[in-house]
Design an enzyme around this catalytic site. Structure first.
Site, PDB file in Angstrom:
ATOM      1  CE  LYS A 176      19.530  72.359  34.907  1.00 41.89           C
ATOM      2  NZ  LYS A 176      19.754  70.933  35.046  1.00 41.89           N
ATOM      3  CG  HIS A 231      20.581  66.859  37.367  1.00 46.32           C
ATOM      4  ND1 HIS A 231      21.524  67.353  36.514  1.00 46.32           N
ATOM      5  CD2 HIS A 231      19.730  66.158  36.586  1.00 46.32           C
ATOM      6  CE1 HIS A 231      21.265  66.947  35.273  1.00 46.32           C
ATOM      7  NE2 HIS A 231      20.173  66.230  35.294  1.00 46.32           N
TER       8      HIS A 231
END
Ligand SMILES: Cc1cc2nc3c(=O)[nH]c(=O)nc-3n(C[C@H](O)[C@H](O)[C@H](O)COP(=O)(O)O)c2cc1C
Length: 382
Positions: free
Chosen positions: A255, A279
């Site tokens: 991620k 993010h």
């Protein structure tokens, strides 16, 4: 009360959430880093992506289901990992895990959440994923993986876009420390939010429960922040990824990927999914909008792509899917919904996204998520 009448959109929930949680908590949830231009870029770039309406398709019910890593999902989205989720709303991890299970959607638990994998084991559905901030000690690493696996988490996510601590200036300004220290200033903010205060009083001040087990003599005497920093070496390298790949037998996602070349390399070393994310602008104010990187990353890998960063509507979900994502995750949206209305707010938001997917797919004449038309750049058309 018909929630769709009073809260037809995420912005309605967001507004109400802001009135129900203390200022310092709001700033933690809502802020990004620097001048927050990456956060705004995410929104601007999503808004630029359109579709040509397509008419005269007759009546049809679009199929909103999809599959990922061999599992079927009724809707193409899930709940992203959020650290200290239980500070944002009491028992947030439990509420969100149960809501995801009710809806048959994946829920991700963060290493730095306020509940541990064991706490959540009774509440998760068939697909729950564990997000790892990488511990430096291999024994702790192995133990965390075992704990997540035994608690029923079947997917592993390694977050790689936090190689250094982020400067979140708005959050700092609000007086929030780690762990939260209730100074007179913060207490005054709490006093104005009775529902939040009651919930927190009942459950106790939230902290990162997964890490309790690893409080060893070597970290005694360190502040809580230093303790977390010591445990979680947040700058992994490629070897670290390979180590984790070998240690985890289920779906393994990375991620925080924005560079197409990184996606290619990750595929070569055995990752199962690429999670495209900046993010939500919380780490690097110089990063591109995640959605702008999606087409090049799609071209660079054959792996399933998970997408997040600023998704707020069903239309946003369709934008990401049409540009190559296989699945979409949201973080803040679900916390706004929970803080606004409690657990019913999360069910309501899931239903809102579903209605928005149906309405927009009707405009495109798309019968399934695999049948979306190619998107257009709206800036080029006006
Ligand atoms: C308050 C907050 C805490 C977060 N904590 C984590 C975390 O612990 N681990 C992680 O991988 N991502 C974390 N994220 C990032 C989210 O997983 C996700 O990438 C991002 O929120 C998606 O954008 P959205 O909130 O606009 O949907 C956090 C995001 C927020 C807003």
């Amino acid at each position: 009360m018909d929630l769709h009448t009073n809260y037809p959109e995420l912005s309605d929930l967001r507004r109400r959430a802001k009135r129900r949680i203390p200022k310092f908590v709001w700033e933690y949830l809502d802020s990004a880093t620097g001048a927050e231009t990456t956060k705004h870029r995410n929104r601007q770039s999503l808004d630029r992506i359109g579709f040509m309406p397509s008419v005269l398709h007759g009546e049809f019910d679009p199929d909103l289901s999809t599959s990922l890593f061999g599992a079927d999902f009724p809707l193409p989205f899930g709940i992203a990992p959020i650290g200290m989720s239980g500070l944002i709303w009491p028992d947030a991890e439990g509420h969100l895990a149960r809501a995801a299970a009710r809806a048959g959607l994946p829920y991700c638990l963060s290493t730095v959440a306020t509940q541990s994998p064991e706490d959540l084991a009774p509440h998760i559905g068939k697909d729950a994923w564990f997000q790892m901030y990488p511990p430096r000690d291999p024994d702790i690493r192995t133990d965390m993986l075992n704990r997540a696996r035994s608690a029923g988490f079947n997917g592993l996510i390694l977050t790689v876009d936090v190689p250094v601590a982020s400067r979140r200036e708005r959050q700092t300004r609000s007086g929030l420390t780690n762990p939260p220290r209730l100074t007179p200033r913060l207490l005054a903010q709490v006093a104005m939010r009775p529902a939040w205060a009651m919930g927190i009083a009942q459950r106790g001040m939230p902290h990162m429960r997964m890490l309790d087990k690893y409080k060893s003599t070597s970290t005694q005497g360190l502040s809580s922040t230093a303790h977390v920093g010591y445990l979680l070496r947040t700058s992994p390298d490629w070897d670290y990824v390979k180590w984790l790949r070998d240690a985890w037998d289920g779906p393994f996602m990375i991620k925080g990927v924005l560079r197409p070349e990184d996606a290619t390399t990750l595929e070569t070393i055995g990752a199962d999914g690429i999670w495209v994310s900046n993010h939500a602008g919380r780490q690097f104010d110089g990063a591109p909008a995640s959605i702008d990187m999606l087409p090049a990353i799609r071209a660079a890998t054959t792996l399933p792509i998970i997408f997040d960063s600023g998704v707020e509507t069903g239309l946003d979900i369709l934008r990401a899917l049409a540009l190559g994502a296989d699945f979409v995750m949201m973080g803040r949206a679900f916390h706004y919904a929970l803080a606004a209305l409690g657990p019913i707010g999360v069910d309501h938001l899931i239903d809102t996204f579903k209605k928005d997917l149906i309405a927009n797919m009707g405009q495109m004449g798309a019968r399934s998520l695999q049948d979306l038309p190619a998107p257009i750049d709206l800036d080029q058309r006006v």
